[in-house]
Design a protein around this motif. Structure first.
Motif, PDB file in Angstrom:
ATOM      1  N   TRP A   1       5.354  32.346 -11.913  1.00 17.52           N
ATOM      2  CA  TRP A   1       5.988  31.059 -12.207  1.00 17.52           C
ATOM      3  C   TRP A   1       6.451  30.384 -10.926  1.00 17.52           C
ATOM      4  CZ3 TRP A   1      11.222  29.626 -11.629  1.00 17.52           C
ATOM      5  CH2 TRP A   1      11.559  28.400 -12.211  1.00 17.52           C
ATOM      6  N   MET A   2       7.036  31.178 -10.041  1.00 18.92           N
ATOM      7  CA  MET A   2       7.512  30.615  -8.779  1.00 18.92           C
ATOM      8  C   MET A   2       6.347  30.123  -7.932  1.00 18.92           C
ATOM      9  SD  MET A   2      10.774  30.571  -8.439  1.00 18.92           S
ATOM     10  CE  MET A   2      11.014  30.496  -6.680  1.00 18.92           C
ATOM     11  N   ASN A   3       5.282  30.890  -7.866  1.00 19.85           N
ATOM     12  CA  ASN A   3       4.165  30.525  -6.991  1.00 19.85           C
ATOM     13  C   ASN A   3       3.416  29.298  -7.490  1.00 19.85           C
ATOM     14  OD1 ASN A   3       4.640  32.559  -5.187  1.00 19.85           O
ATOM     15  ND2 ASN A   3       3.318  34.012  -6.227  1.00 19.85           N
ATOM     16  N   ARG A   4       3.249  29.166  -8.779  1.00 12.62           N
ATOM     17  CA  ARG A   4       2.460  28.055  -9.303  1.00 12.62           C
ATOM     18  C   ARG A   4       3.320  26.917  -9.811  1.00 12.62           C
ATOM     19  NH1 ARG A   4      -2.732  30.590 -12.407  1.00 12.62           N
ATOM     20  NH2 ARG A   4      -3.351  31.939 -10.704  1.00 12.62           N
ATOM     21  N   GLY A   5       4.112  27.189 -10.812  1.00 14.33           N
ATOM     22  CA  GLY A   5       4.822  26.109 -11.490  1.00 14.33           C
ATOM     23  C   GLY A   5       5.944  25.492 -10.691  1.00 14.33           C
ATOM     24  N   PHE A   6       6.768  26.318 -10.076  1.00 14.00           N
ATOM     25  CA  PHE A   6       7.945  25.789  -9.391  1.00 14.00           C
ATOM     26  C   PHE A   6       7.547  25.003  -8.149  1.00 14.00           C
ATOM     27  CE2 PHE A   6      11.874  26.244  -6.846  1.00 14.00           C
ATOM     28  CZ  PHE A   6      12.730  25.623  -7.737  1.00 14.00           C
ATOM     29  N   SER A   7       6.584  25.511  -7.407  1.00 11.67           N
ATOM     30  CA  SER A   7       6.124  24.798  -6.215  1.00 11.67           C
ATOM     31  C   SER A   7       5.479  23.471  -6.598  1.00 11.67           C
ATOM     32  CB  SER A   7       5.118  25.648  -5.439  1.00 11.67           C
ATOM     33  OG  SER A   7       5.739  26.827  -4.996  1.00 11.67           O
ATOM     34  N   PHE A   8       4.700  23.456  -7.676  1.00 12.85           N
ATOM     35  CA  PHE A   8       4.106  22.221  -8.146  1.00 12.85           C
ATOM     36  C   PHE A   8       5.188  21.246  -8.601  1.00 12.85           C
ATOM     37  CE2 PHE A   8       2.689  19.623 -11.714  1.00 12.85           C
ATOM     38  CZ  PHE A   8       1.685  18.903 -11.094  1.00 12.85           C
ATOM     39  N   GLY A   9       6.203  21.752  -9.282  1.00 15.89           N
ATOM     40  CA  GLY A   9       7.291  20.895  -9.739  1.00 15.89           C
ATOM     41  C   GLY A   9       8.051  20.261  -8.590  1.00 15.89           C
ATOM     42  N   ILE A  10       8.326  21.017  -7.553  1.00 15.11           N
ATOM     43  CA  ILE A  10       9.027  20.461  -6.392  1.00 15.11           C
ATOM     44  C   ILE A  10       8.156  19.401  -5.705  1.00 15.11           C
ATOM     45  CG2 ILE A  10       9.840  20.980  -4.067  1.00 15.11           C
ATOM     46  CD1 ILE A  10      10.941  23.572  -5.111  1.00 15.11           C
ATOM     47  N   GLY A  11       6.884  19.700  -5.524  1.00 16.58           N
ATOM     48  CA  GLY A  11       5.992  18.733  -4.887  1.00 16.58           C
ATOM     49  C   GLY A  11       5.845  17.463  -5.701  1.00 16.58           C
ATOM     50  N   PHE A  12       5.709  17.602  -7.008  1.00 13.14           N
ATOM     51  CA  PHE A  12       5.571  16.437  -7.872  1.00 13.14           C
ATOM     52  C   PHE A  12       6.854  15.613  -7.878  1.00 13.14           C
ATOM     53  CE2 PHE A  12       5.654  14.365 -12.053  1.00 13.14           C
ATOM     54  CZ  PHE A  12       4.468  13.647 -11.962  1.00 13.14           C
ATOM     55  N   SER A  13       8.003  16.271  -7.934  1.00 11.56           N
ATOM     56  CA  SER A  13       9.281  15.556  -7.929  1.00 11.56           C
ATOM     57  C   SER A  13       9.486  14.791  -6.629  1.00 11.56           C
ATOM     58  CB  SER A  13      10.437  16.536  -8.129  1.00 11.56           C
ATOM     59  OG  SER A  13      10.312  17.194  -9.351  1.00 11.56           O
ATOM     60  N   VAL A  14       9.165  15.418  -5.525  1.00  4.54           N
ATOM     61  CA  VAL A  14       9.325  14.744  -4.232  1.00  4.54           C
ATOM     62  C   VAL A  14       8.381  13.551  -4.129  1.00  4.54           C
ATOM     63  CG1 VAL A  14       8.968  15.029  -1.752  1.00  4.54           C
ATOM     64  CG2 VAL A  14      10.231  16.748  -3.026  1.00  4.54           C
ATOM     65  N   SER A  15       7.155  13.693  -4.624  1.00  2.00           N
ATOM     66  CA  SER A  15       6.221  12.566  -4.560  1.00  2.00           C
ATOM     67  C   SER A  15       6.679  11.416  -5.444  1.00  2.00           C
ATOM     68  CB  SER A  15       4.812  13.009  -4.943  1.00  2.00           C
ATOM     69  OG  SER A  15       4.769  13.409  -6.297  1.00  2.00           O
ATOM     70  N   ILE A  16       7.235  11.702  -6.613  1.00  2.00           N
ATOM     71  CA  ILE A  16       7.758  10.641  -7.485  1.00  2.00           C
ATOM     72  C   ILE A  16       8.941   9.948  -6.815  1.00  2.00           C
ATOM     73  CG2 ILE A  16       8.969  10.234  -9.665  1.00  2.00           C
ATOM     74  CD1 ILE A  16       5.994  10.574 -10.001  1.00  2.00           C
ATOM     75  N   ILE A  17       9.813  10.704  -6.176  1.00  2.00           N
ATOM     76  CA  ILE A  17      10.965  10.103  -5.482  1.00  2.00           C
ATOM     77  C   ILE A  17      10.496   9.189  -4.356  1.00  2.00           C
ATOM     78  CG2 ILE A  17      12.932  10.647  -3.989  1.00  2.00           C
ATOM     79  CD1 ILE A  17      13.320  13.164  -5.762  1.00  2.00           C
ATOM     80  N   VAL A  18       9.486   9.626  -3.607  1.00  2.00           N
ATOM     81  CA  VAL A  18       8.960   8.794  -2.518  1.00  2.00           C
ATOM     82  C   VAL A  18       8.355   7.507  -3.066  1.00  2.00           C
ATOM     83  CG1 VAL A  18       7.164   8.672  -0.746  1.00  2.00           C
ATOM     84  CG2 VAL A  18       8.628  10.686  -0.906  1.00  2.00           C
ATOM     85  N   VAL A  19       7.606   7.609  -4.159  1.00  2.00           N
ATOM     86  CA  VAL A  19       7.012   6.410  -4.759  1.00  2.00           C
ATOM     87  C   VAL A  19       8.095   5.455  -5.238  1.00  2.00           C
ATOM     88  CG1 VAL A  19       5.663   5.599  -6.737  1.00  2.00           C
ATOM     89  CG2 VAL A  19       4.844   7.506  -5.370  1.00  2.00           C
ATOM     90  N   ILE A  20       9.138   5.961  -5.864  1.00  2.00           N
ATOM     91  CA  ILE A  20      10.232   5.111  -6.338  1.00  2.00           C
ATOM     92  C   ILE A  20      10.931   4.437  -5.162  1.00  2.00           C
ATOM     93  CG2 ILE A  20      12.521   5.171  -7.421  1.00  2.00           C
ATOM     94  CD1 ILE A  20      11.374   7.313  -9.321  1.00  2.00           C
ATOM     95  N   LEU A  21      11.183   5.180  -4.100  1.00  2.00           N
ATOM     96  CA  LEU A  21      11.834   4.586  -2.934  1.00  2.00           C
ATOM     97  C   LEU A  21      10.969   3.519  -2.274  1.00  2.00           C
ATOM     98  CD1 LEU A  21      13.524   7.697  -1.317  1.00  2.00           C
ATOM     99  CD2 LEU A  21      14.613   5.842  -2.564  1.00  2.00           C
ATOM    100  N   VAL A  22       9.661   3.744  -2.217  1.00  2.00           N
ATOM    101  CA  VAL A  22       8.760   2.736  -1.649  1.00  2.00           C
ATOM    102  C   VAL A  22       8.774   1.478  -2.513  1.00  2.00           C
ATOM    103  CG1 VAL A  22       6.325   2.196  -1.227  1.00  2.00           C
ATOM    104  CG2 VAL A  22       7.291   4.341  -0.405  1.00  2.00           C
ATOM    105  N   PHE A  23       8.738   1.638  -3.830  1.00  2.00           N
ATOM    106  CA  PHE A  23       8.804   0.469  -4.713  1.00  2.00           C
ATOM    107  C   PHE A  23      10.121  -0.276  -4.555  1.00  2.00           C
ATOM    108  CE2 PHE A  23       5.455   2.303  -7.695  1.00  2.00           C
ATOM    109  CZ  PHE A  23       4.499   1.414  -7.269  1.00  2.00           C
ATOM    110  N   LYS A  24      11.213   0.466  -4.386  1.00  2.00           N
ATOM    111  CA  LYS A  24      12.504  -0.194  -4.189  1.00  2.00           C
ATOM    112  C   LYS A  24      12.536  -0.959  -2.874  1.00  2.00           C
ATOM    113  CE  LYS A  24      16.419   1.602  -5.422  1.00  2.00           C
ATOM    114  NZ  LYS A  24      17.290   1.274  -6.463  1.00  2.00           N
ATOM    115  N   LEU A  25      11.932  -0.398  -1.830  1.00  2.00           N
ATOM    116  CA  LEU A  25      11.878  -1.087  -0.541  1.00  2.00           C
ATOM    117  C   LEU A  25      11.012  -2.346  -0.609  1.00  2.00           C
ATOM    118  CD1 LEU A  25      11.602   1.858   1.978  1.00  2.00           C
ATOM    119  CD2 LEU A  25      13.506   0.287   1.707  1.00  2.00           C
ATOM    120  N   VAL A  26       9.869  -2.235  -1.295  1.00  2.00           N
ATOM    121  CA  VAL A  26       8.970  -3.378  -1.402  1.00  2.00           C
ATOM    122  C   VAL A  26       9.599  -4.491  -2.257  1.00  2.00           C
ATOM    123  CG1 VAL A  26       6.742  -4.139  -2.333  1.00  2.00           C
ATOM    124  CG2 VAL A  26       6.883  -2.046  -0.987  1.00  2.00           C
TER     125      VAL A  26
END
Length: 67
Positions: free
Chosen positions: A39-64
């Motif tokens: 679970w840690m190797n697959r799911g949790f790492s994917f969840g952290i990466g996906f969450s960080v990418s969503i946060i970056v997209v939201i911040l870019v949209f807020k800046l634009v």
């Protein structure tokens, strides 16, 4: 900083704390079960990466948008 930004900062801080606690426990050998390690190797790492990418997209949209 308005109330919405303060709430977002608190939620992101809690998510970061949660992630760091689990990664620290994984790194120190606290998870000895094979299912938990999988679970840690697959799911949790994917969840952290996906969450960080969503946060970056939201911040870019807020800046634009200039919000």
């Amino acid at each position: 900083m308005n109330n919405k930004d303060f709430l977002i900062c608190i939620l992101l801080s809690m998510a970061l704390l949660f992630a760091v606690k689990f990664i620290w426990k994984w790194a120190t050998g606290g998870f000895n079960n094979i299912a938990v390690m999988e679970w840690m190797n697959r799911g949790f790492s994917f969840g952290i990466g996906f969450s960080v990418s969503i946060i970056v997209v939201i911040l870019v949209f807020k800046l634009v948008a200039g919000d």
